[in-house]
Design an enzyme around this catalytic site. Structure first.
Site, PDB file in Angstrom:
ATOM      1  N   LYS A  80       0.825  -1.216   0.000  1.00 25.49           N
ATOM      2  CA  LYS A  80       0.000   0.000   0.000  1.00 25.49           C
ATOM      3  C   LYS A  80       0.856   1.263   0.000  1.00 25.49           C
ATOM      4  CE  LYS A  80      -4.158  -1.870   0.319  1.00 25.49           C
ATOM      5  NZ  LYS A  80      -5.136  -1.731  -0.784  1.00 25.49           N
TER       6      LYS A  80
ATOM      7  N   SER B  60       1.731  -9.589  -0.767  1.00 27.02           N
ATOM      8  CA  SER B  60       1.378  -8.169  -0.700  1.00 27.02           C
ATOM      9  C   SER B  60       1.603  -7.529   0.664  1.00 27.02           C
ATOM     10  CB  SER B  60      -0.081  -7.988  -1.113  1.00 27.02           C
ATOM     11  OG  SER B  60      -0.917  -8.754  -0.273  1.00 27.02           O
TER      12      SER B  60
ATOM     13  N   GLU C 110     -10.127   5.571   2.862  1.00 26.72           N
ATOM     14  CA  GLU C 110     -10.948   4.513   3.433  1.00 26.72           C
ATOM     15  C   GLU C 110     -10.034   3.324   3.642  1.00 26.72           C
ATOM     16  OE1 GLU C 110      -9.842   2.892   0.025  1.00 26.72           O
ATOM     17  OE2 GLU C 110     -10.772   4.869  -0.005  1.00 26.72           O
TER      18      GLU C 110
END
Lengths: 401, 257
Positions: free
Chosen positions: A104, A387, A126
């Site tokens: 991210k 990830s 969000e």
């Protein structure tokens, strides 16, 4: 400048997965389905992104931060023991080793730099699992911006540690109590809030979703995963390209970034969804959160609640470019269930000493299943994007064991 | 009533009256069609019917709650249309919903179904100019007036295109933000009203945050009328009966006149 350029290894840019143009269309998907109030903001962001993306100075700042702050390039780790057990060669692209513990951060640093360049004072975000919220809070602190993060009440309960991290980083976490009280509702609330604060706030979307230019822009910021992995595979593998490239998919940002590096190769691209949140597998075309894509919905068009053991994957839609890749057959999408995910998480932890996020463990679960069933032929090479790391999930894992 | 929504509203405006369009979420209570009748009897010039959607991006807490209640009660598009077909009111009915419900079968089928049930207008707040082409064609083919939204943030060029392509009326947003009751009417609303009135003869109605009769009258002074939603739906959710809602609309009517 791409990572491969920094390393002095020239890798040709992917031909597919390129600029979707002014309309933001990926085939019939994508677009800009937002209220008129937000249209000027979308245009402003698109213009700013196009300018920044062609500005060497912007790339310089981004590359520097990704290197000296986010910890890029992340390694490509051979999964030695698991590979031996499965009879394949499995490489893990270690986004879990990036700062804040997941991929991210790549996207958020890019968008935060853009927001800063646009003169915005606050980042809105969000979050489901909390990883995007933590990354946003982190980038906001780094650049001296305020951060407001919308999070479903149920996810706040599931991801207490990440909520605490966001608070420590100075972000305001706003509990969302509407609907299913998960990621979908946090997206609605962030969008509503954006409408009323668009002058000073930048909406930092966490995946390849939302109105144009977000799906394209987020993919471009995540492209670094695929380009690094491609160059690393070129150095590691005799044929240069793995047989399979695998990533988990919620909205699909780590998968989109990964696929972007391999879409013009012979590698088979596989996105792995949670069985209860599998929009690419069970969804129908629809419009949600500003874009047209595949959406889980009932007969009447009401969006249904997705379920996954991983808070980051219980989203009822999928990025529009994934829908296009699916329809065109360039990527395929598979599902795994919660039990397989937990077993995969444990197996990876115990064979490799790597505690993966529940989200990433979906990709691991599919590779294990496909290798053991022979679907992935023995001797194949597989590149899997891990990830994120699983520390945040430890309380959930404790309950599941 | 054979004329279009736009013709009807222009005729009403021609009588020198500011236009009043109250809103109700279809299916929010078992007797919701009585609310529509009460509105019409109280002097509404048209009635906006919200087709509930699970993820209403542009709605504040009140309309969200109403939509959630309607969906939980099993409300479907088909069910709403069947009930609408039984409504015998002498003002036009306008559907308001989000893109996902419109595209379920095809926009053409959706528009045809609305017209077949007697609806005259359609508002889709998450379908801006960029995405509205196919829907506008489908609506036009059915004689359904597709109402477009204009925002305080819209450029003059966009406002010009919105006034040209909108049908029925132009829905002017009083503010940046979601639906919901508010204390004050911002200056930007008056500015938007003036700008839109300078661009078109089509009726211009204000919506979002019209919370009481005095505000309605104030806003109507800057355009041709108002859409009132959350203030009415809050009363309904708090237990008001159709008759009481009708009385409130009548008080708005008096304030406007």
């Amino acid at each position: 400048m791409s990572w491969s350029g920094r390393q002095g290894v020239m890798v040709p840019a992917a031909r597919a997965m390129s600029d979707p143009g002014a309309t933001g269309r990926f085939g019939t998907y994508g677009g800009r389905y937002v209220p008129e109030s937000l249209i000027p903001a979308c245009h402003e962001i698109e213009t700013a992104f196009r300018e920044a993306w062609s500005d060497p100075e912007f790339h310089g700042r981004l590359d520097t931060l990704l290197t000296v702050y986010a910890g890029r390039p992340t390694p490509l780790t051979p999964a030695w023991r698991l590979s031996r057990e499965l009879g394949i060669t499995l490489f893990l692209k270690r986004e879990d080793l990036a700062h804040t513990g997941s991929h991210k951060i790549n996207n958020v640093i890019g968008q935060a730099l853009l927001a800063h360049r646009m003169g915005k004072e606050r980042l809105l975000a969000e979050t489901g699992a909390g990883q995007h919220g933590v990354a946003t809070a982190t980038a906001a602190a780094l650049l001296g911006l305020k951060a407001t993060v919308f999070m479903g009440e149920r996810d706040i309960e599931r991801q207490e540690l990440n909520v605490l991290r966001m608070n420590v980083l100075g972000a305001e976490v706003v509990p969302v109590t509407t609907g299913s009280r998960t990621l979908k509702d946090a997206c609605n609330e962030a969008m509503r809030h954006w409408v009323s604060s668009v002058d000073d706030s930048y909406y930092c979307i966490g995946s390849v979703m939302g109105p144009h230019p977000y799906p394209w822009m987020v993919r471009e910021f995540q492209r670094v995963i695929g380009e690094e992995a491609r160059a690393q595979c070129a150095a590691e593998l005799p044929v240069g390209v793995p047989d399979y490239v695998v990533a988990c998919v919620g909205g699909g940002s780590n998968a989109a970034g990964t696929f972007a590096g391999f879409v013009d190769t012979t590698a088979r691209l596989v996105g792995v969804e949670a069985e209860g949140g599998a929009a690419a597998t069970f969804g129908r075309a629809g419009v949600l959160h500003g874009f047209r894509s595949l959406v889980l919905q009932d007969e009447d068009g009401q969006v249904t609640e997705a379920h996954s053991v991983a808070a980051g994957l219980d989203y009822p839609g999928i990025g529009p470019e994934h829908a296009q890749l699916r329809d065109g057959g360039r990527a395929r999408y598979e599902t795994v269930n919660d039990e397989e995910v937990v077993q995969a998480l444990l197996r990876l932890a115990r064979t490799e000493g790597i505690l993966a996020a529940l989200e990433s463990s979906h990709a691991v679960a599919w590779v294990i299943r496909a290798a053991e069933s022979g679907e992935i032929a023995p001797g194949s090479t597989v590149m899997l994007t891990l990830s994120g790391r699983g520390d945040k999930d430890i309380a959930s894992i404790k309950e599941l064991l | 009533m054979t004329e279009s929504l736009e013709e009807f509203l222009i005729a009403r405006r021609g009588m020198g009256r500011p236009l009043l369009v109250p809103y109700v979420t279809a299916g929010v209570t078992p007797g919701w069609t009585d609310v529509v009748r009460a509105y019409a009897d109280a002097g509404a010039d048209a009635v906006e019917l919200g087709f509930p959607f699970s993820d209403p991006m542009l709605d504040g807490v009140t309309i969200q709650e109403a939509a959630g209640r309607a969906i939980a009660a099993g409300t479907t598009v088909k069910g709403i249309l069947q009930e609408v077909a039984t409504l015998d009111v002498d003002v036009p009915l306008i559907a308001m919903t989000y893109s996902n419900l419109v595209v379920q079968q095809s926009t053409a089928q959706f528009c045809a179904a609305l017209t077949a049930s007697g609806l005259r207008g359609l508002i889709v707040p998450d379908s801006p100019l960029e995405e509205v082409g196919e829907l506008a064609d489908a609506a036009a083919a059915e004689g359904l007036d597709l109402v477009l939204l204009a925002a305080p943030s819209s450029s003059r060029a966009r406002l010009r295109e919105i006034t040209e392509r909108s049908r029925g009326f132009v829905y002017a947003l009083t503010r940046m933000g979601t639906t919901g009751e508010r204390g004050e009417i911002p200056e930007q609303a008056a500015r938007l009203g003036r700008e839109l009135k300078g661009l078109t003869d089509r009726p211009v109605l204000f919506g979002f945050g019209v919370s009481n009769p005095a505000q309605a009258a104030d806003l109507a002074g800057h355009a041709d009328g108002v859409v009132v939603a959350s203030a009415l739906m809050r009363k309904l959710l708090d237990g008001a009966r159709p008759r009481e809602l009708g009385e409130y609309v009548a008080s708005m009517r008096r304030a406007l006149d």
